[in-house]
Scaffold this motif. Structure first.
Motif, PDB file in Angstrom:
ATOM      1  N   LEU A  28       5.893  47.585  57.401  1.00 37.65           N
ATOM      2  CA  LEU A  28       5.642  46.500  58.349  1.00 37.65           C
ATOM      3  C   LEU A  28       4.274  45.889  58.065  1.00 37.65           C
ATOM      4  CD1 LEU A  28       6.252  44.832  60.892  1.00 37.65           C
ATOM      5  CD2 LEU A  28       5.251  46.688  62.235  1.00 37.65           C
ATOM      6  N   ALA A  29       4.248  44.588  57.782  1.00 36.60           N
ATOM      7  CA  ALA A  29       2.997  43.952  57.372  1.00 36.60           C
ATOM      8  C   ALA A  29       2.703  42.670  58.145  1.00 36.60           C
ATOM      9  CB  ALA A  29       3.043  43.653  55.873  1.00 36.60           C
ATOM     10  N   PHE A  30       3.459  42.429  59.228  1.00 45.04           N
ATOM     11  CA  PHE A  30       3.225  41.210  60.010  1.00 45.04           C
ATOM     12  C   PHE A  30       3.687  41.453  61.443  1.00 45.04           C
ATOM     13  CE2 PHE A  30       3.749  37.007  61.695  1.00 45.04           C
ATOM     14  CZ  PHE A  30       2.923  36.170  60.956  1.00 45.04           C
ATOM     15  N   ILE A  31       2.764  41.356  62.392  1.00 40.21           N
ATOM     16  CA  ILE A  31       3.092  41.524  63.810  1.00 40.21           C
ATOM     17  C   ILE A  31       2.759  40.241  64.543  1.00 40.21           C
ATOM     18  CG2 ILE A  31       2.516  42.727  65.955  1.00 40.21           C
ATOM     19  CD1 ILE A  31       1.923  45.215  64.306  1.00 40.21           C
ATOM     20  N   SER A  32       3.755  39.686  65.212  1.00 37.17           N
ATOM     21  CA  SER A  32       3.553  38.540  66.094  1.00 37.17           C
ATOM     22  C   SER A  32       3.670  39.026  67.531  1.00 37.17           C
ATOM     23  CB  SER A  32       4.601  37.462  65.826  1.00 37.17           C
ATOM     24  OG  SER A  32       4.518  36.442  66.808  1.00 37.17           O
ATOM     25  N   ASP A  33       2.620  38.824  68.299  1.00 38.92           N
ATOM     26  CA  ASP A  33       2.616  39.326  69.671  1.00 38.92           C
ATOM     27  C   ASP A  33       2.801  38.186  70.666  1.00 38.92           C
ATOM     28  OD1 ASP A  33       2.482  41.003  71.797  1.00 38.92           O
ATOM     29  OD2 ASP A  33       0.504  41.822  71.344  1.00 38.92           O
ATOM     30  N   LEU A  34       4.000  38.150  71.232  1.00 37.21           N
ATOM     31  CA  LEU A  34       4.318  37.220  72.323  1.00 37.21           C
ATOM     32  C   LEU A  34       4.665  38.006  73.576  1.00 37.21           C
ATOM     33  CD1 LEU A  34       6.247  34.764  70.070  1.00 37.21           C
ATOM     34  CD2 LEU A  34       4.615  33.969  71.782  1.00 37.21           C
TER      35      LEU A  34
ATOM     36  N   PRO B  48      -6.860  33.804  64.365  1.00 40.93           N
ATOM     37  CA  PRO B  48      -6.697  32.955  65.553  1.00 40.93           C
ATOM     38  C   PRO B  48      -5.428  32.118  65.456  1.00 40.93           C
ATOM     39  CG  PRO B  48      -8.945  32.839  64.727  1.00 40.93           C
ATOM     40  CD  PRO B  48      -8.139  33.571  63.677  1.00 40.93           C
ATOM     41  N   THR B  49      -4.736  31.994  66.571  1.00 42.17           N
ATOM     42  CA  THR B  49      -3.483  31.239  66.581  1.00 42.17           C
ATOM     43  C   THR B  49      -3.680  29.861  67.206  1.00 42.17           C
ATOM     44  OG1 THR B  49      -2.862  32.205  68.716  1.00 42.17           O
ATOM     45  CG2 THR B  49      -2.100  33.334  66.727  1.00 42.17           C
ATOM     46  N   ASN B  50      -2.924  28.908  66.731  1.00 41.43           N
ATOM     47  CA  ASN B  50      -2.973  27.564  67.316  1.00 41.43           C
ATOM     48  C   ASN B  50      -2.164  27.488  68.603  1.00 41.43           C
ATOM     49  OD1 ASN B  50      -4.534  26.448  65.170  1.00 41.43           O
ATOM     50  ND2 ASN B  50      -2.697  26.368  63.904  1.00 41.43           N
ATOM     51  N   ILE B  51      -1.078  28.245  68.662  1.00 46.67           N
ATOM     52  CA  ILE B  51      -0.203  28.255  69.837  1.00 46.67           C
ATOM     53  C   ILE B  51      -0.557  29.465  70.701  1.00 46.67           C
ATOM     54  CG2 ILE B  51       2.166  28.245  70.657  1.00 46.67           C
ATOM     55  CD1 ILE B  51       1.332  25.805  68.953  1.00 46.67           C
TER      56      ILE B  51
ATOM     57  N   PHE C 203       6.622  46.594  46.093  1.00 51.07           N
ATOM     58  CA  PHE C 203       5.788  46.128  47.204  1.00 51.07           C
ATOM     59  C   PHE C 203       4.655  47.102  47.507  1.00 51.07           C
ATOM     60  CE2 PHE C 203       5.068  45.816  51.911  1.00 51.07           C
ATOM     61  CZ  PHE C 203       4.395  44.611  51.879  1.00 51.07           C
ATOM     62  N   VAL C 204       3.439  46.559  47.617  1.00 49.69           N
ATOM     63  CA  VAL C 204       2.266  47.333  48.025  1.00 49.69           C
ATOM     64  C   VAL C 204       1.682  46.648  49.259  1.00 49.69           C
ATOM     65  CG1 VAL C 204      -0.016  48.178  47.400  1.00 49.69           C
ATOM     66  CG2 VAL C 204       1.783  48.035  45.659  1.00 49.69           C
ATOM     67  N   LYS C 205       1.598  47.378  50.346  1.00 46.89           N
ATOM     68  CA  LYS C 205       1.058  46.829  51.593  1.00 46.89           C
ATOM     69  C   LYS C 205      -0.464  46.903  51.559  1.00 46.89           C
ATOM     70  CE  LYS C 205       1.140  47.785  56.569  1.00 46.89           C
ATOM     71  NZ  LYS C 205       1.763  48.649  57.601  1.00 46.89           N
ATOM     72  N   VAL C 206      -1.112  45.759  51.620  1.00 51.11           N
ATOM     73  CA  VAL C 206      -2.573  45.691  51.592  1.00 51.11           C
ATOM     74  C   VAL C 206      -3.149  45.795  52.999  1.00 51.11           C
ATOM     75  CG1 VAL C 206      -4.563  44.292  50.935  1.00 51.11           C
ATOM     76  CG2 VAL C 206      -2.519  44.311  49.488  1.00 51.11           C
ATOM     77  N   ASN C 207      -2.488  45.139  53.954  1.00 49.08           N
ATOM     78  CA  ASN C 207      -2.910  45.156  55.346  1.00 49.08           C
ATOM     79  C   ASN C 207      -1.757  44.668  56.209  1.00 49.08           C
ATOM     80  OD1 ASN C 207      -2.968  42.224  55.325  1.00 49.08           O
ATOM     81  ND2 ASN C 207      -4.971  42.360  54.348  1.00 49.08           N
ATOM     82  N   CYS C 208      -1.983  44.625  57.497  1.00 48.90           N
ATOM     83  CA  CYS C 208      -0.964  44.097  58.418  1.00 48.90           C
ATOM     84  C   CYS C 208      -1.563  42.928  59.190  1.00 48.90           C
ATOM     85  CB  CYS C 208      -0.501  45.194  59.388  1.00 48.90           C
ATOM     86  SG  CYS C 208       0.786  44.624  60.535  1.00 48.90           S
ATOM     87  N   ARG C 209      -0.956  41.770  59.027  1.00 48.85           N
ATOM     88  CA  ARG C 209      -1.396  40.577  59.738  1.00 48.85           C
ATOM     89  C   ARG C 209      -0.968  40.653  61.206  1.00 48.85           C
ATOM     90  NH1 ARG C 209      -5.114  37.216  59.032  1.00 48.85           N
ATOM     91  NH2 ARG C 209      -4.493  36.707  56.879  1.00 48.85           N
ATOM     92  N   VAL C 210      -1.867  40.267  62.104  1.00 45.56           N
ATOM     93  CA  VAL C 210      -1.564  40.242  63.537  1.00 45.56           C
ATOM     94  C   VAL C 210      -1.790  38.834  64.064  1.00 45.56           C
ATOM     95  CG1 VAL C 210      -2.147  41.129  65.816  1.00 45.56           C
ATOM     96  CG2 VAL C 210      -2.203  42.663  63.841  1.00 45.56           C
ATOM     97  N   MET C 211      -0.749  38.280  64.686  1.00 48.34           N
ATOM     98  CA  MET C 211      -0.832  36.958  65.318  1.00 48.34           C
ATOM     99  C   MET C 211      -0.614  37.144  66.818  1.00 48.34           C
ATOM    100  SD  MET C 211      -1.375  34.701  62.886  1.00 48.34           S
ATOM    101  CE  MET C 211      -0.680  33.083  63.280  1.00 48.34           C
ATOM    102  N   ASP C 212      -1.694  37.013  67.584  1.00 44.51           N
ATOM    103  CA  ASP C 212      -1.637  37.221  69.028  1.00 44.51           C
ATOM    104  C   ASP C 212      -1.590  35.875  69.733  1.00 44.51           C
ATOM    105  OD1 ASP C 212      -1.941  37.898  71.660  1.00 44.51           O
ATOM    106  OD2 ASP C 212      -3.824  38.995  71.412  1.00 44.51           O
ATOM    107  N   HIS C 213      -0.414  35.530  70.262  1.00 43.17           N
ATOM    108  CA  HIS C 213      -0.220  34.236  70.915  1.00 43.17           C
ATOM    109  C   HIS C 213      -0.403  34.302  72.427  1.00 43.17           C
ATOM    110  CE1 HIS C 213       1.331  32.252  67.295  1.00 43.17           C
ATOM    111  NE2 HIS C 213       2.008  33.359  67.050  1.00 43.17           N
TER     112      HIS C 213
END
Length: 210
Positions: free
Chosen positions: A152-158, A35-38, A197-207
């Motif tokens: 790719l291990a971090f997705i920010s969705d704006l 969950p995102t604050n913004i 580097f070992v990718k464990v998962n991909c973080r998703v931040m849905d704003h």
């Protein structure tokens, strides 16, 4: 079929259970949302031709002062979780450029990728991102499909959308597996920035409530 080209279905991935099987068996990288604050309020944005009116999304992000605070939240988590590669989706070339400037200002090397760039510059930016020479890429539509960046291990969705297909394509960028140790010696030598580097998962931040 009657033509003889296809005779049987090997794996049917049209259902959610079948797709989750690929996650459970380790063929795909899990997407981990937080969950995102913004958050952008999209309640007043009109829909035309099956999706939000892009100009209205751009104006809403500006009016609600979402862009920089959202990216600041992302950067804090990106650094805390020691991620190596991030991607930010946005709704306009203007915000693609602005987001890149903001992230660079936060000390994370970032390249913009959009149709407004000259092809040579755009291709160079994509290459730098895929080679992990930069931490982030910002994009509107170009990096939603046909781009393979396994680490790719971090997705920010704006990039607000009501299109299921578009949303799935974006999140699909983060499903690839990556383990530097399993690369060939040649591939390891070609990816010095991903050493160990070992990718464990991909973080998703849905704003934007996608």
């Amino acid at each position: 079929t009657d033509s003889g080209l296809f005779t049987d279905v090997c794996i049917d991935l049209t259902g959610l259970d079948a797709f989750n099987r690929f996650l459970e068996e380790g063929y795909l990288s899990p997407l981990v949302a937080r969950p995102t604050n913004i958050k952008l309020d999209t309640s007043g944005i009109h829909i035309n031709n099956g999706d939000f009116v892009q100009g209205e999304v751009e104006r809403a992000i500006d009016a609600q002062h979402v862009l920089e605070p959202a990216l600041k939240e992302d950067v804090a988590l990106f650094l805390h979780e020691k991620r190596r590669c991030g991607l930010v989706f946005l709704n306009s070339n203007k915000h693609v450029n602005e987001a890149a400037e903001i992230l660079n200002g936060f000390g994370l090397p970032t390249v913009p990728v959009h149709q407004g760039l000259k092809p040579k510059e755009r291709d160079a930016n994509i290459k730098a991102w895929i080679n992990n020479e930069v931490a982030f890429a910002t994009s509107q539509t170009i990096l939603t499909t046909g781009v393979d960046c396994p680490h790719l291990a971090f997705i920010s969705d704006l990039g607000a959308t009501v299109s299921t297909g578009r949303h799935v394509q974006k999140l699909g960028r983060g499903l690839r597996l990556f383990d530097w140790h399993k690369l060939s010696d040649k591939e390891q030598a070609e990816k010095p920035n991903l050493y160990g580097f070992v990718k464990v998962n991909c973080r998703v931040m849905d704003h934007v409530g996608n």
